[in-house]
Design a protein around this motif. Structure first.
Motif, PDB file in Angstrom:
ATOM      1  N   ASP A   1      22.500 -31.169 -30.465  1.00  0.00           N
ATOM      2  CA  ASP A   1      21.861 -31.049 -31.838  1.00  0.00           C
ATOM      3  C   ASP A   1      21.444 -29.744 -32.024  1.00  0.00           C
ATOM      4  N   PRO A   2      21.752 -29.101 -33.347  1.00  0.00           N
ATOM      5  CA  PRO A   2      21.259 -27.597 -33.561  1.00  0.00           C
ATOM      6  C   PRO A   2      19.712 -27.705 -33.765  1.00  0.00           C
ATOM      7  N   SER A   3      18.931 -28.735 -34.146  1.00  0.00           N
ATOM      8  CA  SER A   3      17.664 -28.577 -34.332  1.00  0.00           C
ATOM      9  C   SER A   3      16.990 -28.780 -32.926  1.00  0.00           C
ATOM     10  N   MET A   4      17.539 -28.929 -32.005  1.00  0.00           N
ATOM     11  CA  MET A   4      16.952 -29.173 -30.692  1.00  0.00           C
ATOM     12  C   MET A   4      17.073 -27.951 -29.826  1.00  0.00           C
ATOM     13  N   GLN A   5      16.219 -27.762 -28.790  1.00  0.00           N
ATOM     14  CA  GLN A   5      16.590 -26.821 -27.580  1.00  0.00           C
ATOM     15  C   GLN A   5      16.844 -27.531 -26.358  1.00  0.00           C
ATOM     16  N   HIS A   6      17.801 -27.056 -25.692  1.00  0.00           N
ATOM     17  CA  HIS A   6      18.378 -27.785 -24.350  1.00  0.00           C
ATOM     18  C   HIS A   6      17.993 -27.193 -23.220  1.00  0.00           C
ATOM     19  N   ALA A   7      18.169 -27.893 -22.103  1.00  0.00           N
ATOM     20  CA  ALA A   7      18.155 -27.391 -20.895  1.00  0.00           C
ATOM     21  C   ALA A   7      18.693 -28.588 -20.001  1.00  0.00           C
ATOM     22  N   ALA A   8      19.702 -28.283 -19.053  1.00  0.00           N
ATOM     23  CA  ALA A   8      20.487 -28.919 -18.167  1.00  0.00           C
ATOM     24  C   ALA A   8      20.301 -28.606 -16.905  1.00  0.00           C
TER      25      ALA A   8
ATOM     26  N   PRO B   1       5.047 -29.941 -25.386  1.00  0.00           N
ATOM     27  CA  PRO B   1       4.016 -30.166 -26.511  1.00  0.00           C
ATOM     28  C   PRO B   1       4.868 -30.097 -27.615  1.00  0.00           C
ATOM     29  N   VAL B   2       5.946 -31.192 -27.865  1.00  0.00           N
ATOM     30  CA  VAL B   2       6.417 -31.316 -29.216  1.00  0.00           C
ATOM     31  C   VAL B   2       6.443 -32.454 -29.645  1.00  0.00           C
ATOM     32  N   PRO B   3       6.658 -32.739 -31.196  1.00  0.00           N
ATOM     33  CA  PRO B   3       6.594 -33.992 -31.746  1.00  0.00           C
ATOM     34  C   PRO B   3       7.691 -34.920 -31.123  1.00  0.00           C
ATOM     35  N   PHE B   4       8.877 -34.530 -30.526  1.00  0.00           N
ATOM     36  CA  PHE B   4      10.230 -35.298 -29.934  1.00  0.00           C
ATOM     37  C   PHE B   4      10.490 -34.492 -28.742  1.00  0.00           C
ATOM     38  N   TRP B   5      10.540 -35.190 -27.611  1.00  0.00           N
ATOM     39  CA  TRP B   5      11.747 -34.910 -26.646  1.00  0.00           C
ATOM     40  C   TRP B   5      12.151 -35.935 -26.064  1.00  0.00           C
ATOM     41  N   SER B   6      13.192 -35.670 -25.274  1.00  0.00           N
ATOM     42  CA  SER B   6      14.311 -36.592 -24.779  1.00  0.00           C
ATOM     43  C   SER B   6      14.996 -36.102 -23.765  1.00  0.00           C
ATOM     44  N   ILE B   7      15.381 -37.076 -22.537  1.00  0.00           N
ATOM     45  CA  ILE B   7      15.999 -36.780 -21.551  1.00  0.00           C
ATOM     46  C   ILE B   7      17.190 -37.641 -21.101  1.00  0.00           C
TER      47      ILE B   7
ATOM     48  N   ASP C   1       7.378 -21.529 -27.476  1.00  0.00           N
ATOM     49  CA  ASP C   1       6.486 -22.600 -26.785  1.00  0.00           C
ATOM     50  C   ASP C   1       7.455 -23.435 -26.432  1.00  0.00           C
ATOM     51  N   VAL C   2       8.341 -24.069 -26.880  1.00  0.00           N
ATOM     52  CA  VAL C   2       9.174 -25.009 -26.330  1.00  0.00           C
ATOM     53  C   VAL C   2      10.050 -24.331 -25.561  1.00  0.00           C
ATOM     54  N   GLU C   3      10.767 -23.161 -25.379  1.00  0.00           N
ATOM     55  CA  GLU C   3      11.370 -22.507 -24.470  1.00  0.00           C
ATOM     56  C   GLU C   3      10.822 -22.223 -23.393  1.00  0.00           C
ATOM     57  N   SER C   4       9.532 -22.015 -23.328  1.00  0.00           N
ATOM     58  CA  SER C   4       8.667 -21.803 -22.193  1.00  0.00           C
ATOM     59  C   SER C   4       8.400 -23.170 -21.473  1.00  0.00           C
ATOM     60  N   ALA C   5       8.210 -24.361 -22.044  1.00  0.00           N
ATOM     61  CA  ALA C   5       8.030 -25.724 -21.560  1.00  0.00           C
ATOM     62  C   ALA C   5       9.488 -26.020 -21.018  1.00  0.00           C
ATOM     63  N   LEU C   6      10.517 -25.816 -21.523  1.00  0.00           N
ATOM     64  CA  LEU C   6      11.671 -26.181 -21.045  1.00  0.00           C
ATOM     65  C   LEU C   6      12.222 -25.234 -19.728  1.00  0.00           C
ATOM     66  N   SER C   7      11.876 -24.067 -19.657  1.00  0.00           N
ATOM     67  CA  SER C   7      11.934 -23.267 -18.596  1.00  0.00           C
ATOM     68  C   SER C   7      11.134 -23.651 -17.458  1.00  0.00           C
TER      69      SER C   7
END
Length: 186
Positions: free
Chosen positions: A69-76, A93-99, A172-178
């Motif tokens: 999804d292009p509206s999401m940032q991803h980590a694998a 800290p975002v409105p929606f995350w999933s794994i 902030d999202v990139e920092s949380a994912l990293s």
């Protein structure tokens, strides 16, 4: 002996249709053998196993993995349960995350999001039935705080996705994912 034109045309049409069916069946049956890579293999290009690795932004025609999804940032994170259970933790800290947890062939094994978890904190343990029986003999202190997932497949990957509704939140999202953790328990 010559066939009447109408019968010749019918025989030709049936032969063509039959040949098309045979070719179609052969192509469908050989597709899995001709696929040269899988998402499991592709994820290895983004960093080491047992570590969440940020994926590049989704750009049309140059997606890091299919169907992101292009509206999401991803980590694998790739893992092998033969090496031991895998602990996943993250504070996003975002409105929606999933794994999503996927086996080696890319089939979804388990999925969780912040709404079903009831928290912005991800705390999940993935293990085999044998590892679970060993863990029950000597459970860690925080076991009741973990979502415990038991799977049969020992190789797979996790895809952590986070929605950032505004451009100013991307960092902030990139920092949380990293800083998300995918590794050994303990």
């Amino acid at each position: 002996m010559t066939l009447p034109p109408r019968l010749a045309w019918t025989v030709g049409l049936v032969a063509t249709f039959s040949l098309a069916i045979v070719v179609h069946i052969l192509v469908v049956l050989t597709v899995p053998d001709n696929v040269s890579h899988s998402a499991y293999e592709d994820i290895a290009d983004f960093g080491p196993d047992r570590s969440f690795n940020l994926l590049p932004d989704v750009v049309a025609g140059a997606e890091p993995l299919p169907a992101l999804d292009p509206s999401m940032q991803h980590a694998a994170c790739r893992f092998r349960l033969e090496d031991g259970p895998v602990l996943f933790t993250a504070a996003i800290p975002v409105p929606f995350w999933s794994i999503g947890l996927f086996n080696e062939v890319g089939e979804a094994v388990y999925s969780l999001n912040n709404r079903t978890a009831g928290s912005d904190i991800l705390s999940m343990l993935l293990l085999t039935p044998q590892q679970l029986s060993i863990l029950r003999q000597n459970p860690p202190d925080d076991l009741e705080d973990l979502i415990v997932i038991e799977v049969e497949d020992t190789n797979g990957f996790a895809l952590l996705r986070a929605f950032s509704p505004h451009a100013y939140q991307r960092q902030d999202v990139e920092s949380a994912l990293s800083t998300a953790y995918c590794g050994f328990l303990g």
